[in-house]
Enzyme design. Sequence first.
Site, PDB file in Angstrom:
ATOM      1  N   GLY A 155      -2.058  -8.987  22.144  1.00  0.00           N
ATOM      2  CA  GLY A 155      -1.999  -9.088  20.682  1.00  0.00           C
ATOM      3  C   GLY A 155      -2.309 -10.479  20.150  1.00  0.00           C
ATOM      4  O   GLY A 155      -2.119 -10.759  18.980  1.00  0.00           O
ATOM      5  N   LYS A 174      -9.893 -23.260   8.167  1.00  0.00           N
ATOM      6  CA  LYS A 174      -8.689 -24.101   8.100  1.00  0.00           C
ATOM      7  C   LYS A 174      -9.081 -25.571   7.975  1.00  0.00           C
ATOM      8  O   LYS A 174      -8.480 -26.330   7.211  1.00  0.00           O
ATOM      9  CB  LYS A 174      -7.826 -23.877   9.340  1.00  0.00           C
ATOM     10  CG  LYS A 174      -7.192 -22.473   9.353  1.00  0.00           C
ATOM     11  CD  LYS A 174      -6.580 -22.157  10.713  1.00  0.00           C
ATOM     12  CE  LYS A 174      -5.947 -20.771  10.728  1.00  0.00           C
ATOM     13  NZ  LYS A 174      -5.607 -20.334  12.097  1.00  0.00           N
ATOM     14  N   ARG A 197       0.823  -1.215   0.000  1.00  0.00           N
ATOM     15  CA  ARG A 197       0.000   0.000   0.000  1.00  0.00           C
ATOM     16  C   ARG A 197       0.857   1.265   0.000  1.00  0.00           C
ATOM     17  O   ARG A 197       0.625   2.165  -0.765  1.00  0.00           O
ATOM     18  CB  ARG A 197      -0.956  -0.008   1.194  1.00  0.00           C
ATOM     19  CG  ARG A 197      -2.403  -0.247   0.729  1.00  0.00           C
ATOM     20  CD  ARG A 197      -3.336  -0.450   1.883  1.00  0.00           C
ATOM     21  NE  ARG A 197      -3.034  -1.721   2.565  1.00  0.00           N
ATOM     22  CZ  ARG A 197      -3.698  -2.178   3.608  1.00  0.00           C
ATOM     23  NH1 ARG A 197      -4.689  -1.462   4.131  1.00  0.00           N
ATOM     24  NH2 ARG A 197      -3.398  -3.328   4.159  1.00  0.00           N
ATOM     25  N   ASP A 251     -12.576 -19.120  12.107  1.00  0.00           N
ATOM     26  CA  ASP A 251     -11.195 -19.253  11.630  1.00  0.00           C
ATOM     27  C   ASP A 251     -10.812 -20.739  11.583  1.00  0.00           C
ATOM     28  O   ASP A 251     -10.253 -21.228  10.595  1.00  0.00           O
ATOM     29  CB  ASP A 251     -10.251 -18.490  12.581  1.00  0.00           C
ATOM     30  CG  ASP A 251      -8.791 -18.681  12.234  1.00  0.00           C
ATOM     31  OD1 ASP A 251      -8.331 -18.058  11.265  1.00  0.00           O
ATOM     32  OD2 ASP A 251      -8.109 -19.465  12.928  1.00  0.00           O
ATOM     33  N   ILE A 282       3.982 -25.218  10.535  1.00  0.00           N
ATOM     34  CA  ILE A 282       3.799 -26.670  10.674  1.00  0.00           C
ATOM     35  C   ILE A 282       3.439 -27.225   9.297  1.00  0.00           C
ATOM     36  O   ILE A 282       2.457 -26.806   8.705  1.00  0.00           O
ATOM     37  CB  ILE A 282       2.665 -27.008  11.670  1.00  0.00           C
ATOM     38  CG1 ILE A 282       2.819 -26.203  12.963  1.00  0.00           C
ATOM     39  CG2 ILE A 282       2.615 -28.492  11.938  1.00  0.00           C
ATOM     40  CD1 ILE A 282       1.632 -26.388  13.918  1.00  0.00           C
TER      41      ILE A 282
END
Lengths: 439, 439
Positions: A189, A207, A46, A203, A138
Amino acid sequence: MVAPLRVGIAGLGTVGVEVVRLIERQGRVLTERTGRPVKVVAVTARSKAKKRGIDLSGITWAKDALALASDPEVDCLVELMGGAGDPALSAIDTALKAGKSVVTANKALIAKHGLKLAKAAEKHGGALNFEAAVCAAIPVIKTLREGLAGTGISRVYGILNGTCNYILTRMEQEGLSFDECLKDAQRLGYAEADPSFDIHGHDTAQKLAILASLAFGTQVAEKSIYVEGISSIAPEDLKAAAELGYRVKLLGVAVRTAKGIEQRVHPTMVPKSSSIAQVMGVTNAVTIDGEGIPPITLVGPGAGGAATASAVVADIADVARGIRAAPFGRPVDKLRATEKAPMERHEGGYYIRLMARDHAGTAATIATRLAEQKISIESIVQRHPNGSEPPKTAGKSAPVPVILITYATHEDAVHRALQAVQRDKVISGKPQVIRIEKN
Amino acid sequence: MVAPLRVGIAGLGTVGVEVVRLIERQGRVLTERTGRPVKVVAVTARSKAKKRGIDLSGITWAKDALALASDPEVDCLVELMGGAGDPALSAIDTALKAGKSVVTANKALIAKHGLKLAKAAEKHGGALNFEAAVCAAIPVIKTLREGLAGTGISRVYGILNGTCNYILTRMEQEGLSFDECLKDAQRLGYAEADPSFDIHGHDTAQKLAILASLAFGTQVAEKSIYVEGISSIAPEDLKAAAELGYRVKLLGVAVRTAKGIEQRVHPTMVPKSSSIAQVMGVTNAVTIDGEGIPPITLVGPGAGGAATASAVVADIADVARGIRAAPFGRPVDKLRATEKAPMERHEGGYYIRLMARDHAGTAATIATRLAEQKISIESIVQRHPNGSEPPKTAGKSAPVPVILITYATHEDAVHRALQAVQRDKVISGKPQVIRIEKN
């Protein structure tokens, strides 16, 4: 000298910057491992002015992702912008249709548009690699697509979301409430300002859809997945689980059943002795049950700039080496559509926590209702505060928790039994029900 | 229709039979996954007459492995005879020199002759795949060679021998002696009649040499590895380890140090909270530390017919798919020779168990001798039987165990300190020393 693989990177956030660094640092080894140099020739992001702490001299700055995807000097587009639609989608589509290979860490995009993109990759001969999209470093996608290519898989399940596992770990270890742990996760965070995508299981579901496709040859379809998040889990559940030899984890589970491939995401009790139960904090893990062999478990970092970049660069190395595997393990037209798992027919053991209104006779009532539905009870515990007799309140017992573990049964039988118990008015509040997954 | 990959199998023991079965059962999926059919066209084994419970009709019986390797109808030789030399060696060499690909589960052969064979594979364009040679179905070779191709690796360590881990698990859980557990392992078929290759660490060393090569670009060389087995471990050590928050595992460790790649096999204290510490019984596990990322651990079956066959068929699928990675991750002439790790310069924490002859003053003497060598003590525990004062025997204290954990130091400092303590005559018997590996 073999011609280098010329890489164009769209997106220079934490992961993009780490990828540039890693290719620079591992340059000689990458050349040895893949047989040709890997060179970042163009980038876009950006803001061109932003300070990123990497040297971009000699690297073309493309005006946008589409321009990068169309650049004839780029052999391999690395998409690290994120977002389930444009500009990432059209950039990847453009690159694939030009016969280029694409590497992406974009789970949402692969979950939503992966099949269409894989079809374009197949048709035009490029690779479409997305190891970083599930569990970062992984190598679970490579393991399912190649490492277990010769083995029939009966079940894949895992801790695919670090945020939820962090929250459940803190709740268990410190007896804190869900809300307290979520706040801490946000402060550190580990959780987004709007955490709903993580904590409600979406989420994990995206996956899981990708892993199930690789394991079972199903079409990637988030809508085929039963999804339940972790916000209803209470510290009491984690405490009771621990006492009964279990831990509670948010699992994504894809399993071959007589009725087809069942895909589901929900809080799950797993035996404390299982590999998956040992996985604490933000760590991710996936267990794969191959037919006739003991489970294989892969444990590691599921997020983070360096861990994600590690998977991205491994995918780039596969492109450099000339490896072109079908993105979902098989040609797209061989992938089968799946129905949403009818959870009322789910079979398994259950953990049930009820608040019994009255001490005397309640356990017997509950046991009778379960027996009517042919549900066998493995254990039943009435938990009196401080191990004493239930305290009397205004001449009446205060509610005490009753914890049940059932043997394998059908979910609709559990629901019918609990409805009967509620009609009996021997419990207060809503029963807590958590599915048990055996290893 | 694409031409099938024509497979010839040398050796029809447990693994060979499982490979034939798996290719038969997974036929359709293998074709979908690799883009071409995989077909067993020829086999050979010591006895043609032996009943194996598989249908070999339509499959050529070759007179021996060499004939199979030279058969122009065979594209891919699968060597499952075992043995570190001929006939396996010359069969593989012949197949590679004819431009065929080779898949083998033969760890001893790869450890001894892998470089020469990899050179032949490189020169003639065939693959040489040996995933099954280390940890059977766990895709650790693919992970090091491809899945982490872009990541600098700082350490690889693992439980590579199920026999030793079974013995240590039983010793810890049941407080039994090494000899008792070994006998049980032999009775259950987990240990050979002559168990020395396993329990003295040589099996682990051969596997470690292969993993180190893939991780660090070293030449496979068992002689560069420091090797120490588990027969000196006592139940007291496992008990003390547990109390101090550790478990004892036989680890193979390859680690990048300032002085080069250190490769060693020895009983090791690992923190109970580490993934590797959770691995019990015959299960294998490998942890890989990539630079800048949290550890990745792969856990699963390290032996068994079906688990080994799973890896063999995955390797065959890679051949069918046309994947030709350098067998040891890089061209053979890029692999570097390594020296045997000089353990006297090894740096790390140590567990030390001594039998103190006399109670009064002994701890002080030991602490002084360690301090003279600049060794800092993390903890020191004098263990009195049943928590009482040490019993008096003939007017003198009976020996009591003294357990020490040191902070990181050099191994030669530990040896010098212990020699001084022995000269002081305050301990009886030989000190037990176990290295600590931090995660």
